[in-house]
Design a protein around this motif. Structure first.
Motif, PDB file in Angstrom:
ATOM      1  N   PRO A   1       0.804  -1.204   0.095  1.00  0.00           N
ATOM      2  CA  PRO A   1      -0.379  -0.192  -0.011  1.00  0.00           C
ATOM      3  C   PRO A   1       0.764   1.572  -0.112  1.00  0.00           C
TER       4      PRO A   1
ATOM      5  N   CYS B   1      -9.041  -6.153   8.036  1.00  0.00           N
ATOM      6  CA  CYS B   1      -8.512  -5.471   6.857  1.00  0.00           C
ATOM      7  C   CYS B   1      -9.595  -4.936   5.937  1.00  0.00           C
TER       8      CYS B   1
ATOM      9  N   ALA C   1      -0.598   1.764   6.284  1.00  0.00           N
ATOM     10  CA  ALA C   1      -1.256   0.472   5.924  1.00  0.00           C
ATOM     11  C   ALA C   1      -0.405  -0.376   5.468  1.00  0.00           C
TER      12      ALA C   1
ATOM     13  N   ARG D   1     -11.509  -2.058   7.537  1.00  0.00           N
ATOM     14  CA  ARG D   1     -10.813  -0.852   7.578  1.00  0.00           C
ATOM     15  C   ARG D   1     -10.378  -0.437   6.317  1.00  0.00           C
ATOM     16  N   TYR D   2     -10.223  -1.003   5.220  1.00  0.00           N
ATOM     17  CA  TYR D   2      -9.798  -0.633   4.104  1.00  0.00           C
ATOM     18  C   TYR D   2     -10.699  -0.712   2.859  1.00  0.00           C
TER      19      TYR D   2
ATOM     20  N   PHE E   1      -6.473  -4.891   1.207  1.00  0.00           N
ATOM     21  CA  PHE E   1      -5.922  -3.548   1.574  1.00  0.00           C
ATOM     22  C   PHE E   1      -6.662  -2.595   0.256  1.00  0.00           C
ATOM     23  N   GLY E   2      -7.872  -3.018   0.058  1.00  0.00           N
ATOM     24  CA  GLY E   2      -8.650  -1.911  -0.750  1.00  0.00           C
ATOM     25  C   GLY E   2      -8.903  -2.667  -2.000  1.00  0.00           C
TER      26      GLY E   2
END
Length: 232
Positions: free
Chosen positions: A101, A159, A106, A162-163, A169-170
Motif C-alpha cells: 500500500p 482489513c 497501511a 478498515r480498507y 487493502f482495498g
C-alpha cells in the motif's frame, strides 16, 4: 580466419535476460503459488521451472541453493529465495506496481500480517494441507487448528472493514493477498465454516484472474505427481 562479430547498430540493445521462477507442484505448493502471484502482480514475465520435491531432484535443487528451497526467483543476476524476500525484491524492482500500500501505516500493516502468515499457523498447515484437486463437502477439522482459523478470520475482518475491500487493502491486491491466497483455497477445499465476510473474500480470491489461472494449471498436472510431505 573467422571474422569477428559485426558491431551492433547504434541504439541496439541486447535482449534482456529472461526471469526464471523455480517452483514445485502447483497442486500442493502454497509457497510457489504465493511467489508466482507476486510476479504477476509486479508485471514480471517469468519462465517457470518446475522441480518436484523428490529425492531424484535433490541434486538439481542443490545446484540452485544449498538450502534446497523453492520458490526461487532469478532476475537481472539476482537469485532470491524465501517468499517474503521475493516480495520485497519485487517491490524494490517494480515500485509502481502497488505490491505494498502507498500509505505508510497501511504498508506497515500489510507487512505485519504477511509476516504472520509466513511464520505461523502451523496447526492449520498440518490439518488442512493444500491440495487444489480435492473439494470436500464435509471435513473434520482438528481442534488445534481452530485458533489459527479464528485468527485468520480476525485478520481478514479487520482489513476488509478498515480498507473497504474487496481485497485486504482495498480495491487492488497486495502482497498480503498473495500470502493469504493459499489459505482461501484450503478453506474452500475443506469446507471450513466461515463468516459471510471471510467467505466473500475467498470468492474474491477465487475470481482473481491470476489465481484462477494457477488453479486451472494445477488441475492439469499429472496425477502421478507426489503430494508434498512438507507444505511449501
Amino acid at each position: 580466419m573467422a571474422k569477428p562479430p559485426a558491431p551492433k547498430a547504434t541504439g541496439e540493445k541486447a535482449a534482456p535476460e529472461k526471469a526464471t521462477l523455480t517452483i514445485s507442484s502447483k497442486t500442493y505448493s502454497a509457497w510457489s503459488l504465493r511467489a508466482w502471484l507476486m510476479c504477476r502482480m509486479a508485471g514480471l514475465d517469468v519462465e517457470e521451472r518446475t522441480v518436484p520435491n523428490d529425492a531424484a531432484n535433490r541434486a538439481e535443487l542443490l545446484l540452485l541453493s544449498p538450502s534446497v528451497l523453492v520458490p526461487r526467483l532469478t532476475h537481472k543476476g539476482a537469485s532470491v529465495w524465501d517468499t517474503l524476500a521475493i516480495a520485497e525484491y519485487l517491490n524494490e524492482q517494480f515500485p509502481d506496481a502497488g505490491l505494498l500500500p502507498a500509505d505508510p501505516i497501511a504498508r506497515a500493516h500489510c507487512r505485519s500480517i504477511s509476516g504472520e502468515i509466513h511464520s505461523g499457523f502451523t496447526n492449520l498447515r498440518s490439518a488442512l494441507p493444500m491440495n487444489l484437486k480435492v473439494t470436500h463437502e464435509k471435513f473434520p477439522v482438528f481442534s488445534g487448528a481452530r485458533p489459527d482459523i479464528e485468527r485468520i478470520e480476525t485478520i481478514w475482518k479487520e482489513c476488509l472493514q478498515r480498507y473497504g475491500g474487496p481485497f485486504l487493502f482495498g480495491a487492488r491486491p497486495t502482497i498480503a493477498d498473495a500470502m493469504y491466497a493459499p489459505v482461501t483455497r484450503r478453506f474452500i477445499s475443506y469446507a471450513v465454516a466461515l463468516s459471510p465476510e471471510s467467505a466473500a473474500y475467498c470468492r474474491t480470491i477465487a475470481a482473481w484472474p491470476p489465481m484462477a489461472e494457477w488453479v486451472e494449471a494445477a488441475l492439469a498436472e499429472p496425477e502421478e505427481m507426489e503430494e508434498l510431505d512438507v507444505e511449501f
